[in-house]
Design a protein around this motif. Sequence first.
Motif, PDB file in Angstrom:
ATOM      1  N   LYS A  44       0.812  -1.225   0.000  1.00 35.47           N
ATOM      2  CA  LYS A  44       0.000   0.000   0.000  1.00 35.47           C
ATOM      3  C   LYS A  44       0.840   1.268   0.000  1.00 35.47           C
ATOM      4  O   LYS A  44       0.305   2.374  -0.049  1.00 35.47           O
ATOM      5  CB  LYS A  44      -0.926  -0.001   1.214  1.00 35.47           C
ATOM      6  N   GLY A  45       2.163   1.120   0.090  1.00 35.85           N
ATOM      7  CA  GLY A  45       3.031   2.280   0.074  1.00 35.85           C
ATOM      8  C   GLY A  45       3.344   2.866   1.432  1.00 35.85           C
ATOM      9  O   GLY A  45       3.962   3.941   1.518  1.00 35.85           O
ATOM     10  N   ASN A  46       2.950   2.182   2.504  1.00 36.50           N
ATOM     11  CA  ASN A  46       3.245   2.664   3.853  1.00 36.50           C
ATOM     12  C   ASN A  46       4.662   2.221   4.256  1.00 36.50           C
ATOM     13  O   ASN A  46       4.853   1.446   5.199  1.00 36.50           O
ATOM     14  CB  ASN A  46       2.215   2.130   4.849  1.00 36.50           C
ATOM     15  N   LEU A  47       5.657   2.729   3.553  1.00 36.78           N
ATOM     16  CA  LEU A  47       7.021   2.227   3.703  1.00 36.78           C
ATOM     17  C   LEU A  47       7.629   2.600   5.050  1.00 36.78           C
ATOM     18  O   LEU A  47       8.308   1.777   5.681  1.00 36.78           O
ATOM     19  CB  LEU A  47       7.884   2.753   2.554  1.00 36.78           C
ATOM     20  N   ASP A  48       7.434   3.826   5.490  1.00 34.66           N
ATOM     21  CA  ASP A  48       7.986   4.225   6.788  1.00 34.66           C
ATOM     22  C   ASP A  48       7.365   3.420   7.915  1.00 34.66           C
ATOM     23  O   ASP A  48       8.048   3.012   8.864  1.00 34.66           O
ATOM     24  CB  ASP A  48       7.754   5.721   7.033  1.00 34.66           C
ATOM     25  N   LYS A  49       6.077   3.182   7.820  1.00 33.04           N
ATOM     26  CA  LYS A  49       5.379   2.398   8.832  1.00 33.04           C
ATOM     27  C   LYS A  49       5.941   0.983   8.902  1.00 33.04           C
ATOM     28  O   LYS A  49       6.159   0.429   9.984  1.00 33.04           O
ATOM     29  CB  LYS A  49       3.886   2.362   8.502  1.00 33.04           C
ATOM     30  N   ALA A  50       6.211   0.404   7.738  1.00 32.58           N
ATOM     31  CA  ALA A  50       6.777  -0.946   7.696  1.00 32.58           C
ATOM     32  C   ALA A  50       8.212  -0.957   8.218  1.00 32.58           C
ATOM     33  O   ALA A  50       8.603  -1.848   8.977  1.00 32.58           O
ATOM     34  CB  ALA A  50       6.718  -1.491   6.272  1.00 32.58           C
ATOM     35  N   LEU A  51       9.014   0.034   7.831  1.00 38.84           N
ATOM     36  CA  LEU A  51      10.401   0.095   8.292  1.00 38.84           C
ATOM     37  C   LEU A  51      10.489   0.296   9.803  1.00 38.84           C
ATOM     38  O   LEU A  51      11.370  -0.266  10.468  1.00 38.84           O
ATOM     39  CB  LEU A  51      11.138   1.230   7.575  1.00 38.84           C
ATOM     40  N   ASP A  52       9.580   1.095  10.344  1.00 36.11           N
ATOM     41  CA  ASP A  52       9.581   1.359  11.782  1.00 36.11           C
ATOM     42  C   ASP A  52       8.856   0.282  12.576  1.00 36.11           C
ATOM     43  O   ASP A  52       8.824   0.337  13.812  1.00 36.11           O
ATOM     44  CB  ASP A  52       8.918   2.709  12.074  1.00 36.11           C
ATOM     45  N   ASP A  53       8.271  -0.694  11.880  1.00 38.91           N
ATOM     46  CA  ASP A  53       7.529  -1.789  12.519  1.00 38.91           C
ATOM     47  C   ASP A  53       6.357  -1.253  13.338  1.00 38.91           C
ATOM     48  O   ASP A  53       6.025  -1.788  14.398  1.00 38.91           O
ATOM     49  CB  ASP A  53       8.455  -2.638  13.391  1.00 38.91           C
ATOM     50  N   ARG A  54       5.716  -0.199  12.850  1.00 45.73           N
ATOM     51  CA  ARG A  54       4.547   0.379  13.515  1.00 45.73           C
ATOM     52  C   ARG A  54       3.290  -0.217  12.873  1.00 45.73           C
ATOM     53  O   ARG A  54       2.603   0.419  12.087  1.00 45.73           O
ATOM     54  CB  ARG A  54       4.549   1.901  13.382  1.00 45.73           C
ATOM     55  N   LEU A  55       2.996  -1.454  13.225  1.00 46.36           N
ATOM     56  CA  LEU A  55       1.945  -2.198  12.546  1.00 46.36           C
ATOM     57  C   LEU A  55       0.651  -2.293  13.354  1.00 46.36           C
ATOM     58  O   LEU A  55      -0.416  -2.546  12.793  1.00 46.36           O
ATOM     59  CB  LEU A  55       2.439  -3.608  12.213  1.00 46.36           C
ATOM     60  N   GLU A  56       0.741  -2.094  14.662  1.00 47.54           N
ATOM     61  CA  GLU A  56      -0.433  -2.245  15.516  1.00 47.54           C
ATOM     62  C   GLU A  56      -1.455  -1.137  15.269  1.00 47.54           C
ATOM     63  O   GLU A  56      -1.097   0.013  15.024  1.00 47.54           O
ATOM     64  CB  GLU A  56      -0.042  -2.216  16.998  1.00 47.54           C
ATOM     65  N   GLY A  57      -2.735  -1.500  15.355  1.00 53.52           N
ATOM     66  CA  GLY A  57      -3.789  -0.504  15.319  1.00 53.52           C
ATOM     67  C   GLY A  57      -3.963   0.142  16.678  1.00 53.52           C
ATOM     68  O   GLY A  57      -3.388  -0.296  17.680  1.00 53.52           O
ATOM     69  N   LEU A  58      -4.769   1.192  16.718  1.00 56.64           N
ATOM     70  CA  LEU A  58      -5.001   1.937  17.954  1.00 56.64           C
ATOM     71  C   LEU A  58      -6.345   1.610  18.593  1.00 56.64           C
ATOM     72  O   LEU A  58      -6.655   2.127  19.669  1.00 56.64           O
ATOM     73  CB  LEU A  58      -4.917   3.444  17.676  1.00 56.64           C
ATOM     74  N   GLY A  59      -7.139   0.764  17.924  1.00 55.59           N
ATOM     75  CA  GLY A  59      -8.410   0.357  18.505  1.00 55.59           C
ATOM     76  C   GLY A  59      -9.421   1.469  18.610  1.00 55.59           C
ATOM     77  O   GLY A  59     -10.273   1.458  19.504  1.00 55.59           O
ATOM     78  N   LYS A  60      -9.370   2.454  17.712  1.00 53.79           N
ATOM     79  CA  LYS A  60     -10.264   3.604  17.792  1.00 53.79           C
ATOM     80  C   LYS A  60     -11.351   3.540  16.722  1.00 53.79           C
ATOM     81  O   LYS A  60     -11.142   3.036  15.628  1.00 53.79           O
ATOM     82  CB  LYS A  60      -9.477   4.905  17.629  1.00 53.79           C
TER      83      LYS A  60
END
Length: 258
Positions: free
Chosen positions: A159-175
């Motif tokens: 999907k192009g979320n490259l920074d998110k993948a590199l930083d391993d920020r994969l969890e949702g916030l449950g909002k």
Amino acid sequence: MPLVTTDRIFDGLADKFERGLYGTPRGAIRLAVLEHVLPSELPTDGRPALDVGAGLGQMSIWLAQRGHAVTMVEPSRDMRERAIVGVGDLAITPVDATWQTLPERAPGPWGLIVCHAVLEWLAAPQAAFAHLATLLAPGGYLSLMVFNRDALRFSNVIKGNLDKALDDRLEGLGKRQRLTPISPLTDAQVRAWSTAQGLSIEAVTGVRIFHDYLLERHPTPEQLEKVIELERRYCQQEPHWRLGRYLHYTLYKPETVS
């Protein structure tokens, strides 16, 4: 560790789940793959079953239709009430409980426990897994399905979320109505937890391996039939199962050795 410190309970989201998952090809694929593998992996002796986080009751109904008396646990009131509509005269008992209250509300021990797409919505999935293991009777089976963290990373890259993948920020916030799990899990975690609880892994299945990467996200009925054939064919083959959006484990608790 998850970014959210409380469990996600889906009050008010029954319509979203019914339309957005089970009314779509994603839901059809999920049920088709499970129906393909579970009959040969789970006991067929009609033993009582516990369905934890039953949602709209699909698995409870599936089990009851195969002769199991099912205790259907779901903490979300509207999900539970929606599930009851489809129960009819099947041997299904609805219970309002969270995983923390299971020892009091449905103590068992149980010869068969089903827990599908639940652990990834909990702030303490390892503790919940250990709870389930203690409720499982010796000689019992646990049908466990979890959201695959590795597949979530792959999806973010696509999907192009490259920074998110590199930083391993994969969890949702449950909002709000966002449905990115707060605790996506890896195969390594499930294997480690199973070993710690003395459970053996009898089989692993990837669920929704191919569908999410199709260029055409709304396949025709003919295309969907072919996608389901592919999903079933490769759901337990290396390396394909490892990229399933969900991973299903059939776990067994050995008989106590005297």
